[in-house]
Enzyme design. Structure first.
Site, PDB file in Angstrom:
ATOM      1  CB  VAL A  13     -25.182   9.036  24.804  1.00  0.00           C
ATOM      2  CG1 VAL A  13     -24.167   9.491  23.753  1.00  0.00           C
ATOM      3  CG2 VAL A  13     -25.116   9.930  26.036  1.00  0.00           C
ATOM      4  CG  ASN A  89     -22.575  10.871  19.139  1.00  0.00           C
ATOM      5  OD1 ASN A  89     -21.815  11.737  18.736  1.00  0.00           O
ATOM      6  ND2 ASN A  89     -22.201   9.594  19.270  1.00  0.00           N
ATOM      7  NE  ARG A 122     -44.449  12.814  17.450  1.00  0.00           N
ATOM      8  CZ  ARG A 122     -45.176  12.351  18.456  1.00  0.00           C
ATOM      9  NH1 ARG A 122     -44.634  12.222  19.664  1.00  0.00           N
ATOM     10  NH2 ARG A 122     -46.433  12.018  18.275  1.00  0.00           N
ATOM     11  CB  ALA A 187     -10.217  11.028  17.428  1.00  0.00           C
ATOM     12  CG  ASP A 802       8.838   0.497 -10.936  1.00  0.00           C
ATOM     13  OD1 ASP A 802       9.788   0.615 -10.138  1.00  0.00           O
ATOM     14  OD2 ASP A 802       8.634  -0.510 -11.627  1.00  0.00           O
ATOM     15  CG  HIS A 807      10.291  -3.584 -11.660  1.00  0.00           C
ATOM     16  ND1 HIS A 807      10.179  -2.610 -10.686  1.00  0.00           N
ATOM     17  CD2 HIS A 807      10.210  -4.771 -11.012  1.00  0.00           C
ATOM     18  CE1 HIS A 807      10.022  -3.186  -9.497  1.00  0.00           C
ATOM     19  NE2 HIS A 807      10.040  -4.493  -9.672  1.00  0.00           N
ATOM     20  CB  ILE A 822      10.258  -9.503 -11.920  1.00  0.00           C
ATOM     21  CG1 ILE A 822      10.833  -8.489 -10.919  1.00  0.00           C
ATOM     22  CG2 ILE A 822      11.148 -10.722 -12.051  1.00  0.00           C
ATOM     23  CD1 ILE A 822      10.952  -9.012  -9.492  1.00  0.00           C
ATOM     24  N   GLY A 825       5.542  -5.730  -7.854  1.00  0.00           N
ATOM     25  CA  GLY A 825       4.492  -6.371  -7.055  1.00  0.00           C
ATOM     26  C   GLY A 825       3.241  -5.523  -6.958  1.00  0.00           C
ATOM     27  CG  PHE A 850       4.172  -8.149  -2.534  1.00  0.00           C
ATOM     28  CD1 PHE A 850       3.366  -7.936  -3.635  1.00  0.00           C
ATOM     29  CD2 PHE A 850       4.306  -7.122  -1.603  1.00  0.00           C
ATOM     30  CE1 PHE A 850       2.723  -6.726  -3.834  1.00  0.00           C
ATOM     31  CE2 PHE A 850       3.677  -5.908  -1.783  1.00  0.00           C
ATOM     32  CZ  PHE A 850       2.872  -5.705  -2.899  1.00  0.00           C
ATOM     33  N   GLY A 852       5.514 -14.153  -4.474  1.00  0.00           N
ATOM     34  CA  GLY A 852       6.275 -14.640  -5.620  1.00  0.00           C
ATOM     35  C   GLY A 852       6.373 -13.582  -6.687  1.00  0.00           C
TER      36      GLY A 852
END
Length: 903
Positions: A13, A89, A122, A187, A802, A807, A822, A825, A850, A852
């Protein structure tokens, strides 16, 4: 029936370190097989081997590349003395919109999927022949069968494996060697990048592995040369279906205009469709006899012509290519006659110019797409049509098929088609017009013994063309496949040379119509032409059978339902034409449960955690309504401007630029409303004013459309009790509304002061790059980029959705303790993400913490360190020397590449 035993069998496999490969390995071993667990990750392979041996099974690792098939097979022989079953696979993804796809991304996919499968098969083939037994399972996909946006390379490779399988099935039958195709939906490390968790929960590899055992056992179901789609407990067979088609009188009136006139009848599947599955797939003498009964060819109006159009025909020095070139010139087109034979190419040019037409030779390999297109531009100032016709054959019994002959055939057919299309694509996009006709073959449809390389290449062209059709349609770029039969290849032997009806010039009318302005609808089609007859080919799928998803599936269950799985005549057969249509039937089985079987109480909650308190467990079960998000190219430009793109960077600010794209952090925009809609009322003392945005992780899972309709699904992912506060991580999956494909995944971690004390977990799980600390190395940065933000930056960014007054309103900012509004972010994150892109190239995910605030007008300084495939970065405000983004990193798409974003 008794349980199938694989005792005495040795199974290889590939790509078995996880996902499907691991599931195959474990199930084969549990049934007594010796297993060679191949994976380029020795550690991953060893974990699977340890699991097998701990359970009493027998297994060994192999970490060779699948392109070294001899090394893979050698491990089986040295450890177990034999090999009887090969499961090809191993796979990788290098998804990219075609206009941005690199040769490296094309070649990597071809190497792992096609070259790897050939090389392993092969190496095993002589052993299989000698022992009179062998089973080979090759792994295709829906993308290969139907094409898929952003997967031109993957689609070509996966469909190429269908051609390889059919050729091996035809060649191996007399040795009791059988080859089958499985197109799984499960999955895995690959599918988890494009599917949401709740969908993956239904697509367990354990629903695919039993099918592979059922078709590889000596007493199992006979699936030789056949194709099956498998996933979520659903299994169906797929085959070709062909329209009855239309006949034409084979004389000078058989023109593209005549094809236009009968087009609706050519594509009519309602009247007696056929289901050819092997060669010979039609009676050429009967076709000629029918076409000879046609008294005339009515012409469509207006006449199909190519005045002012420049047509490139590869391999045009003789045979079909010559016929195509002469037809285009006769109908007013400028013709670029490509061939490696200078004398042959020039002879066609001379023939055209002598008749009053316009033509020029391009003497070079068809792989030199750029060179061929340059000839078109230099001589005619443009290019409008590509007929990818170049061909070479290197027939060989598979056990003697050399790597050189494999490589050469794949290069001339498949890679050359890619290279020519790639060179033309920017031109076609810019002019919003293009027509591509590629050449398939019956060998690609059905496989031919002695032509494994040719069958693979021709099938690969089908998958590639279907994806070009999908990506090109909105730009008026159409791509179709023609399966020609002419001359000796038509099936009349050498005597066929003198049969007028099979002349190459009677294939040209179909090619001409498909590549003309008159064709304003048909794209992604496959058409067969021979002896004055034209028909269309498409897929047909059985109604299949769905097994309950809440109880284990066994190989014996599959064999017991084999007749239902493979029945095309019970009135349930369908004709899926896209990956989305194909998946719908699989998804319908998600709700197929056995009421008598136990199912987990948290089966509907992919983020359930046994350590959660009851209040958190209940909150996680809440599912809010999906939030739709529609946008246009204008919105993309607004976002790009909002994070500092300028009028100098036209690929980000001018919608008609050939490389126009959204900056990758655009992915945070569609999810705004969905994430904001989550309720945190389950937390004690919840106060939205005490909510801080702590971290943001964005994963880009597919090429970003520059306009579209998306759907956002938000869930609570993790809730941590920090004592006096809560840390809440929400996840938002952003999908294409129509295909269901995941485009973005956002994980937002919020810190909510005063809301702790509800019990449960205090420490979060490792979420990989989403929770990585990303500590900068103790050395100077590898790169530093400064950018001064605009005083209006916050106001500009607000136009992307936003709505927070923090802001924009000074009064509101003052309440929050800030001197003035401000910057969001996520805007700072976008600016720094742009710096990473421009310095190191594309990335597939980005995470920031984030640390500051930034005031509009301040200067952001992004310091970057490249560590393997990751760029770690820190962002500071220059004026205050304050860190604003920390623990930040982006994972590069091509970590070894020096290619950066075009400026």
């Amino acid at each position: 029936m008794s349980q199938l035993s694989f005792k005495g069998h040795t199974v290889i496999v590939t790509g078995a370190g996880g996902g499907l490969g691991k599931a195959y390995s474990l199930l084969f071993a549990s049934r007594g097989a010796n297993v060679v667990v191949n994976d380029v990750s020795q550690a991953a392979a060893q974990k699977v081997v340890d699991e097998i041996t701990k359970a009493g099974g027998k297994a060994v690792t192999n970490s060779a590349s699948v392109t070294d098939g001899e090394a893979v097979i050698k491990t089986a022989l040295e450890a177990f003395g034999a090999v009887t079953i090969l499961i090809n696979n191993a796979g990788i993804l290098r998804d990219k919109g075609f206009k941005n796809m690199s040769d490296q991304e094309w070649d990597q996919i071809m190497a792992v999927h096609l070259k790897g499968s050939y090389s392993c098969a092969r190496a095993a083939w002589p052993i299989f022949q000698k022992q009179g037994f062998g089973r080979i399972v090759n792994t295709a996909s829906a993308a290969g069968l139907y094409g898929n946006f952003g997967q031109a390379n993957y689609s070509a490779a996966k469909m190429g494996l269908v051609g390889l399988t059919k050729a091996l099935a035809a060649e191996g039958a007399r040795f009791n060697i059988k080859a089958m195709v499985v197109a799984p939906m499960a999955a895995s490390a690959m599918t988890e990048t494009i599917m949401p968790p709740e969908m993956l929960a239904n697509l367990k590899p354990e629903f695919v592995a039993p099918f592979v055992l059922a078709i590889t056992h000596p007493e199992g179901a006979d699936a030789n040369g056949r194709i099956f789609e498998v996933g979520a407990g659903f299994i169906a067979e797929i085959r070709w279906e062909r329209s009855k088609g239309q006949y034409f009188k084979t004389d000078k009136t058989f023109t593209p205009s005549a094809v236009q006139e009968k087009w609706e009848k050519i594509i009519d599947f309602d009247t007696d469709p056929e289901h050819p599955q092997a060669l010979p797939d039609f009676d050429i003498k009967a076709k000629i006899a029918e076409s000879s009964k046609v008294s005339e060819n009515p012409q469509g109006s207006p006449e199909v012509r190519f005045d002012g159009k420049t047509v490139i025909v590869t391999g045009a020095g003789s045979a079909l290519g010559r016929a195509y070139a002469l037809q285009y010139a006769r109908l007013g087109g400028n013709v670029v006659v490509n061939d490696v034979n200078e004398k042959a190419a020039q002879a066609i040019v001379d023939e055209i110019t002598k008749a009053g037409g316009k033509a020029v030779a391009a003497v070079t390999s068809a792989e030199d797409g750029e060179g061929i297109v340059k000839v078109a531009l230099d001589n005619f100032g443009g290019a409008h049509v590509l007929v990818a016709n170049a061909s070479v054959a290197r027939p060989s019994a598979f056990e003697k098929l050399s790597e050189k002959d494999w490589d050469e055939v794949l290069a001339v057919h498949l890679r050359a088609t890619y290279k020519c299309a790639k060179a033309l694509w920017p031109i076609f996009l810019k002019q919003k017009y293009g027509r591509i006709v590629t050449m398939g073959s019956q060998a690609g449809l059905y496989g031919l013994p002695g032509l494994a390389n040719y069958s693979t290449a021709k099938a690969g062209i089908l998958g590639f063309t279907k994806t070009l059709a999908i990506e090109g349609k909105k730009y008026n770029i159409f791509a179709n496949v023609v399966i020609p039969s002419a001359g000796t290849a038509a099936g009349l032997g050498r005597g066929g040379i003198n049969v007028a009806a099979v002349k190459e010039e009677y294939v040209a009318p179909l090619v001409g119509y498909l590549s003309s302005d008159s064709n304003d609808e048909t794209t992604g089609g496959i058409f067969q032409v021979a002896g004055g007859w034209i028909a269309q080919i498409r897929w047909q799928r059985t109604g299949g059978h769905g097994f309950p998803v809440n109880r284990p599936l066994q190989p014996e269950h599959i064999i017991s339902k084999w007749k239902t799985i493979t029945d095309f005549d019970d009135g349930r057969a369908t004709n899926p034409g896209s990956t989305q249509e194909a998946f719908m039937q699989i998804a319908e089985n998600f709700g197929n449960v056995d009421e008598n079987a136990a199912s987990g109480s948290d089966s509907d909650n992919p983020y359930a955690d046994p350590e959660d308190s009851e209040v958190v467990a209940n909150a996680k079960k809440e599912v809010q309504e999906p939030v739709e998000f529609s946008y246009t190219e204008r919105d993309v430009i607004l976002y790009n401007l909002g994070i500092g793109a300028t009028e100098q960077e036209l690929q980000w600010t001018y919608e008609n630029h050939e490389e126009f794209a959204a900056l990758p952090t655009f992915g945070v925009i569609p999810q705004f409303q969905a994430s904001a809609g989550l309720s945190f009322d389950f937390l004690p003392n919840f106060n939205p004013a005490k909510l801080l945005h702590g971290e943001q992780y964005l994963s880009i899972k597919a090429p970003i459309p520059t306009s579209g309709e998306l759907v956002n699904e938000a869930r609570l992912m993790e809730v941590l009790d920090k004592g006096k506060a809560a840390a809440v991580t929400a996840i938002v999956e952003t999908k294409d509304k129509h295909s269901g494909k995941v485009i973005f995944e956002n994980q937002s971690t919020l810190f909510i002061r005063g809301s702790g004390g509800f019990g449960g977990k205090r420490t979060g799980k490792d979420r990989g790059p989403a929770s990585a600390e990303n500590s900068p190395p103790k050395r100077k940065p590898d790169a530093v980029v400064e950018e001064k933000t605009l005083p209006i930056q916050a106001a500009l960014y607000r136009l992307s959705g936003d709505t927070n007054p923090l802001h924009i309103l000074p009064e509101f900012a003052a309440v929050g303790g800030f001197d003035k509004p401000i910057l969001h972010g996520l805007c700072s994150m976008g600016i720094s993400g742009k710096h990473v892109l421009k310095t190191f190239g594309e990335y597939k995910d980005i995470k920031v913490r984030f640390a500051g605030v930034v005031y509009p007008g301040e200067t952001l300084v992004t310091e970057m360190w490249k560590e393997g495939d990751k760029v770690i970065f820190t962002t500071k405000v220059k004026e205050r020397n304050a860190t604003v983004l920390a623990a930040a990193a982006a994972t590069l798409v091509n970590p070894g590449s020096s290619v950066k974003a075009k400026l």
